[in-house]
Write an enzyme that holds these catalytic residues in place. Structure first.
Site, mmCIF file in Angstrom:
data_model
loop_
_atom_site.group_PDB
_atom_site.id
_atom_site.type_symbol
_atom_site.label_atom_id
_atom_site.label_comp_id
_atom_site.label_asym_id
_atom_site.label_seq_id
_atom_site.Cartn_x
_atom_site.Cartn_y
_atom_site.Cartn_z
ATOM 1 C CG ASP A 18 -10.897 66.241 -137.453
ATOM 2 O OD1 ASP A 18 -10.891 66.498 -138.682
ATOM 3 O OD2 ASP A 18 -11.033 67.112 -136.584
ATOM 4 C CG ASP A 56 -8.203 68.889 -131.041
ATOM 5 O OD1 ASP A 56 -6.984 69.124 -130.991
ATOM 6 O OD2 ASP A 56 -8.923 69.209 -132.007
HETATM 7 P P1 AMP Z 1 -11.130 70.382 -136.225
HETATM 8 O O1 AMP Z 1 -10.126 71.040 -137.091
HETATM 9 O O2 AMP Z 1 -12.291 69.798 -136.965
HETATM 10 O O3 AMP Z 1 -10.548 69.419 -135.260
HETATM 11 O O4 AMP Z 1 -11.785 71.535 -135.377
HETATM 12 C C1 AMP Z 1 -11.113 72.316 -134.418
HETATM 13 C C2 AMP Z 1 -12.100 73.108 -133.625
HETATM 14 O O5 AMP Z 1 -12.804 74.046 -134.454
HETATM 15 C C3 AMP Z 1 -13.190 72.272 -132.969
HETATM 16 O O6 AMP Z 1 -13.486 72.886 -131.743
HETATM 17 C C4 AMP Z 1 -14.327 72.399 -133.937
HETATM 18 O O7 AMP Z 1 -15.562 72.121 -133.354
HETATM 19 C C5 AMP Z 1 -14.200 73.846 -134.379
HETATM 20 N N1 AMP Z 1 -14.829 74.111 -135.681
HETATM 21 C C6 AMP Z 1 -14.442 73.654 -136.892
HETATM 22 N N2 AMP Z 1 -15.247 74.124 -137.877
HETATM 23 C C7 AMP Z 1 -16.175 74.906 -137.274
HETATM 24 C C8 AMP Z 1 -17.288 75.672 -137.737
HETATM 25 N N3 AMP Z 1 -17.602 75.745 -139.018
HETATM 26 N N4 AMP Z 1 -18.015 76.334 -136.807
HETATM 27 C C9 AMP Z 1 -17.690 76.286 -135.504
HETATM 28 N N5 AMP Z 1 -16.668 75.599 -135.004
HETATM 29 C C10 AMP Z 1 -15.911 74.902 -135.870
HETATM 30 MG MG MG Z 2 -11.473 67.791 -134.657
#
Ligand code: AMP
Ligand code: MG
Length: 488
Positions: free
Chosen positions: A263, A253
């Site tokens: 990211d 993702d």
């Molecule tokens: P990432 O690690 O940034 O790739 O995020 C993985 C998933 O977690 C994605 O679906 C993000 O949108 C979600 N996510 C990360 N941080 C938050 C947050 N503070 N609130 C809601 N969703 C989150």
């Molecule tokens: Mg991400």
């Protein structure tokens, strides 16, 4: 609030014309007291946006999500992905896509607010982001851009005036992320797993039109798309390896179809050269270690290939065979480019077995001597101005002599080698200890001096600058204990 017409927004919002199951309409959450922290004028210019008549207050309203840009249709995108090898449903949990802005040179850019509140995909998350992590993303993504590496960019950071709770209480922020699109391998995985082949076909056509229009006329567009993404991702990971970048969370993702780095949660730059270097606190197995990154790119491409099979050929066996053949060509293409990149870092424009041996010996030497990856190449280029004893030791001096002889054999003058090297070896990378110090200074002391210095050196990373020499020094104790964290 009438000045917006002069800004030059030109929203297109083609994503909202796709299947409704690909996104959820979502307005950004209102925030209490937005204040501008960073604004990227150069990027605004590239986008053809003019904020000269917009007050700081109004800019803060715009880039916090309190005020929508004219023409925006905010959505959260649906996607899935393999996280550390395991398939999961995800989606924008804290990012809201305002729409796609058309720049003066006719390129579409996603304008996305990160940390703009909860969405249909937030699960248990608060949808928010901390000032510290958004400033970190601003700094590192802009450094990557100026290092000449395809990346998402950062247009603005706004302090929301709201508290965000992690292990500690933080100031909240919204970052405006700009990217040629946020379409990922995980978007294809979402469609392939949860929607139907007709939607997959429509979406693939859309992606080809948007990112690889030249492939539309190909005999097999989905296979050609896979090949194009593979080529872009190989170039990207080679660039990461060139500058010592460790992405840290290469889940499917987080892998862009357009081949851009994005990211910036747990990423970091390697100081001492070692292929096993890992900084992410959750990457306990070293799945995303520095030297593992190419293998993971290939792994992620297999995930993409699987989603495209029904479009590649109606005969499933035939489709698998075609995709497999393509993916199997990855190692040879990658390896060739890896040698080329390493050759250029040493001033060679072509590589034979002799130069390959030199490269391998240098990498082993760095690994065995805890040598700084960035500064070693600068030390090779400025060999007679050494201050670090490592580089005057007999083993290194011997290697250096072999390198000079190899240049001669290749008819490459030292001047010309140094010229080539200067284009491929940065003098400045955002060093972890400096980045953390800069963020401490801004967030705890409201002192942006170091943060701004890092932005300045990040803008011309290949140019050494005498007054910023201290920003080239690795931490005295190496990276012992340095840890990064996801999505804070
Ligand atoms: P990432 O690690 O940034 O790739 O995020 C993985 C998933 O977690 C994605 O679906 C993000 O949108 C979600 N996510 C990360 N941080 C938050 C947050 N503070 N609130 C809601 N969703 C989150
Ligand atoms: Mg991400």
């Amino acid at each position: 609030m009438t000045k917006q017409q002069h800004i030059g927004w030109d929203f297109n919002n083609s994503y909202t014309t796709l299947s409704e199951r690909l996104f959820a309409k979502q307005l950004p959450a209102a925030v209490p007291n937005p204040k501008m922290v960073c604004f990227n004028n150069e990027l605004a210019n590239t986008l053809g946006l003019d904020f000269s008549t917009v007050s700081e207050d109004e800019k803060a309203q715009l880039f916090s999500g309190n005020l929508l840009p004219t023409g925006a249709t905010p959505i959260a995108q649906a996607y899935a992905g393999h996280q550390f090898g395991h398939f999961t449903m995800l989606g924008d949990g804290r990012a809201i896509l305002l729409g796609e802005h058309l720049s003066p040179n006719n390129k579409l850019f996603d304008i996305q607010l990160k940390g703009a509140g909860q969405t249909a995909f937030s699960r248990r998350g608060d949808g928010k982001a901390t000032l510290r992590s958004m400033l970190r993303e601003f700094l590192i993504s802009e450094a990557m851009h100026h290092l000449g590496i395809p990346t998402s960019r950062s247009l603005a950071v706004v302090n929301t005036g709201e508290k965000v709770y992690r292990e500690e209480t933080h100031e909240g922020a919204v970052l405006t992320r700009v990217m040629s699109s946020h379409i990922r391998v995980g978007t294809f995985e979402y469609i392939s797993n949860f929607l139907d082949v007709a939607t997959l076909q429509d979406f693939t056509n859309y992606v080809i039109q948007r990112h690889y229009p030249e492939l539309a006329k190909n005999a097999n567009p989905p296979l050609a798309l896979l090949k194009a993404v593979m080529d872009k991702q190989i170039d990207l990971v080679i660039n990461w390896l060139r500058v010592g970048f460790i992405h840290g969370v290469m889940n499917t993702d987080n892998m862009s179809i357009a081949g851009e780095t994005f990211d910036y949660g747990p990423c970091a730059f390697m100081n001492n050269y070692h292929p096993d270097t890992v900084f992410s606190s959750i990457d306990t197995q070293g799945r995303y270690a520095f030297g593992k990154q190419p293998e993971i790119v290939q792994w992620n491409l297999v995930c993409l290939a699987e989603t495209l099979l029904p479009l590649i050929d109606k005969d499933a066996d035939k489709a698998v065979k075609m995709a497999q053949e393509l993916i199997n060509s990855f190692p040879a293409i990658y390896q060739e480019k890896w040698w080329q990149m390493n050759g250029l870092k040493l001033g060679f424009t072509s590589i034979s077995d002799k130069e390959k041996q030199l490269i391998e010996d240098l990498l082993s030497w760095m690994q065995n001597n805890q040598a700084d990856y960035t500064n070693t190449y600068l030390a090779i280029a400025n060999y007679h101005q050494q201050i670090d004893k490592k580089y005057t030791a007999p083993d290194f001096a011997q290697w250096h002599q072999r390198w000079e002889e190899a240049l001669k054999t290749n008819n490459i003058s030292l001047t010309s080698a140094l010229n080539t090297m200067k284009q491929h070896n940065p003098a400045f990378i955002p060093r972890n200890h400096l980045v953390e110090q800069a963020l401490d200074d801004v967030c705890l002391k409201k002192d942006a001096t170091l943060f701004n210095d890092l932005l300045i050196t990040g803008k011309s990373p290949y140019q050494a600058q005498a007054n910023y020499k201290h920003l080239q020094t690795p931490p005295p104790d190496g990276d012992k204990g340095y840890k990064t964290f996801c999505g804070t």
